[in-house]
Design an enzyme around this catalytic site. Structure first.
Site, PDB file in Angstrom:
ATOM      1  N   ARG A  42      21.948  11.025  12.336  1.00  0.00           N
ATOM      2  CA  ARG A  42      20.925  10.503  11.422  1.00  0.00           C
ATOM      3  C   ARG A  42      19.846   9.703  12.145  1.00  0.00           C
ATOM      4  O   ARG A  42      18.664   9.814  11.828  1.00  0.00           O
ATOM      5  CB  ARG A  42      21.586   9.663  10.337  1.00  0.00           C
ATOM      6  CG  ARG A  42      22.451  10.492   9.401  1.00  0.00           C
ATOM      7  CD  ARG A  42      22.894   9.696   8.203  1.00  0.00           C
ATOM      8  NE  ARG A  42      23.741  10.485   7.320  1.00  0.00           N
ATOM      9  CZ  ARG A  42      24.194  10.052   6.150  1.00  0.00           C
ATOM     10  NH1 ARG A  42      23.869   8.841   5.719  1.00  0.00           N
ATOM     11  NH2 ARG A  42      24.955  10.824   5.400  1.00  0.00           N
ATOM     12  N   ASP A 143      17.896   0.970  -5.986  1.00  0.00           N
ATOM     13  CA  ASP A 143      18.538   1.427  -4.759  1.00  0.00           C
ATOM     14  C   ASP A 143      17.856   0.722  -3.598  1.00  0.00           C
ATOM     15  O   ASP A 143      16.723   0.227  -3.732  1.00  0.00           O
ATOM     16  CB  ASP A 143      18.429   2.945  -4.609  1.00  0.00           C
ATOM     17  CG  ASP A 143      19.536   3.513  -3.722  1.00  0.00           C
ATOM     18  OD1 ASP A 143      20.522   4.050  -4.258  1.00  0.00           O
ATOM     19  OD2 ASP A 143      19.426   3.398  -2.479  1.00  0.00           O
TER      20      ASP A 143
END
Length: 284
Positions: A42, A143
């Site tokens: 990632r 979020d």
């Protein structure tokens, strides 16, 4: 994990430990040793964008500037966002029961909205519970990851994301794309208007939220935090609940260590204890 020929970037065990410490300090997320490959894959994307060869250089640049915009990319990359419509359907069945005993305005907070499937599932549940497209229900969806929040706001999904949604719900709540949008579906405007999306870091000292909520969904979030962090976060959430409000958590989570403040009233669903209501001054 030490560097191998197959890797494009130098990534050492020390680098991994630094990542673990930085993401914990920044977002309270715990990463165990099994996540080393995930961290590499990632964050390697960011090294490519920045034309860097070593993880140590990337981490040095982060630590050198605590206000750098790169911190958001770092956090976004390491945030897990597995979700789908009506995940853990028993919660939506219980929410339906709860809503049928409430008369608006009703307020719900989805504290880890990811790409939007959960808050839109909440909106669909509210529409069905009240039998109208514009029920008196307000949903706050938050979020930490700004990228998934933007996707959620758009409300556009590939058709394979609707596999677990009934045909009746697909017809009622989604608009199928045509032409260049074939293979995609968009959430109806009425549902999108029910939801306000916000970026919120659950580790922040304060949250930009107004009390009180009838329901808070905090599902599959606590598994990323240690117990002391969980306690702080859950107490803050409890103070935002109405006295008869419900806290919905993930299937692998429990609040046994919070029994002073919460008691179970169903499968991973909790109410405030009398002590919590008295001490926190929860309102109806």
């Amino acid at each position: 994990m030490t560097n191998t020929r197959e890797q494009d970037f130098v990534f050492t065990d020390t680098d991994f430990r630094r990542v673990v410490g930085l993401i914990y300090a920044r977002a309270g997320i715990r990463l165990n040793d099994s996540k080393q490959s995930m961290v590499y894959s990632r964050l390697a994307r960011r090294l490519r964008v920045l034309d860097l060869e070593r993880f140590s250089d990337y981490l040095n640049s982060l630590e050198a500037d605590p206000k750098s915009g790169e911190w958001q990319h770092f956090t976004n990359a390491l945030t897990t966002n597995l979700t789908f419509f009506f995940r853990e359907k028993h919660h939506f069945e219980m929410l339906t029961e709860q809503l049928q005993h409430l008369h608006g305005p009703v307020r719900i907070w989805c504290s880890a909205s990811s790409t939007g499937e959960e808050p839109y599932s909440l909106a669909m549940t509210a529409v069905e519970a009240y039998g109208k497209l514009k029920p008196d229900v307000e949903i706050i969806a938050s979020d930490l990851d700004t990228q998934v929040l933007n996707k959620a706001k758009n409300g556009i999904y590939s058709m394979d994301k609707l596999d677990k949604v009934s045909q009746e719900r697909c017809k009622m709540f989604f608009l199928k794309g045509r032409g260049e949008n074939t293979g995609q579906a968009k959430i109806r405007r009425e549902l999108r208007e029910m939801i306000e999306f916000k970026q919120i870091n659950l580790l922040a000292s304060s949250w930009p939220l107004t009390p009180y909520f009838d329901a808070i969904f905090c599902r599959n979030v606590m598994i990323y935090f240690d117990q002391p962090t969980q306690r702080v976060m859950l107490e803050k959430m409890g103070r935002l609940l109405k006295s008869d409000g419900l806290l919905y958590v993930g299937h692998s989570e429990n609040l046994h260590h919070m029994s002073e403040w919460f008691h179970s009233c169903g499968k991973t669903v909790y109410r405030l204890t009398d002590k919590a209501i008295k001490e926190w001054g929860a309102h109806r």
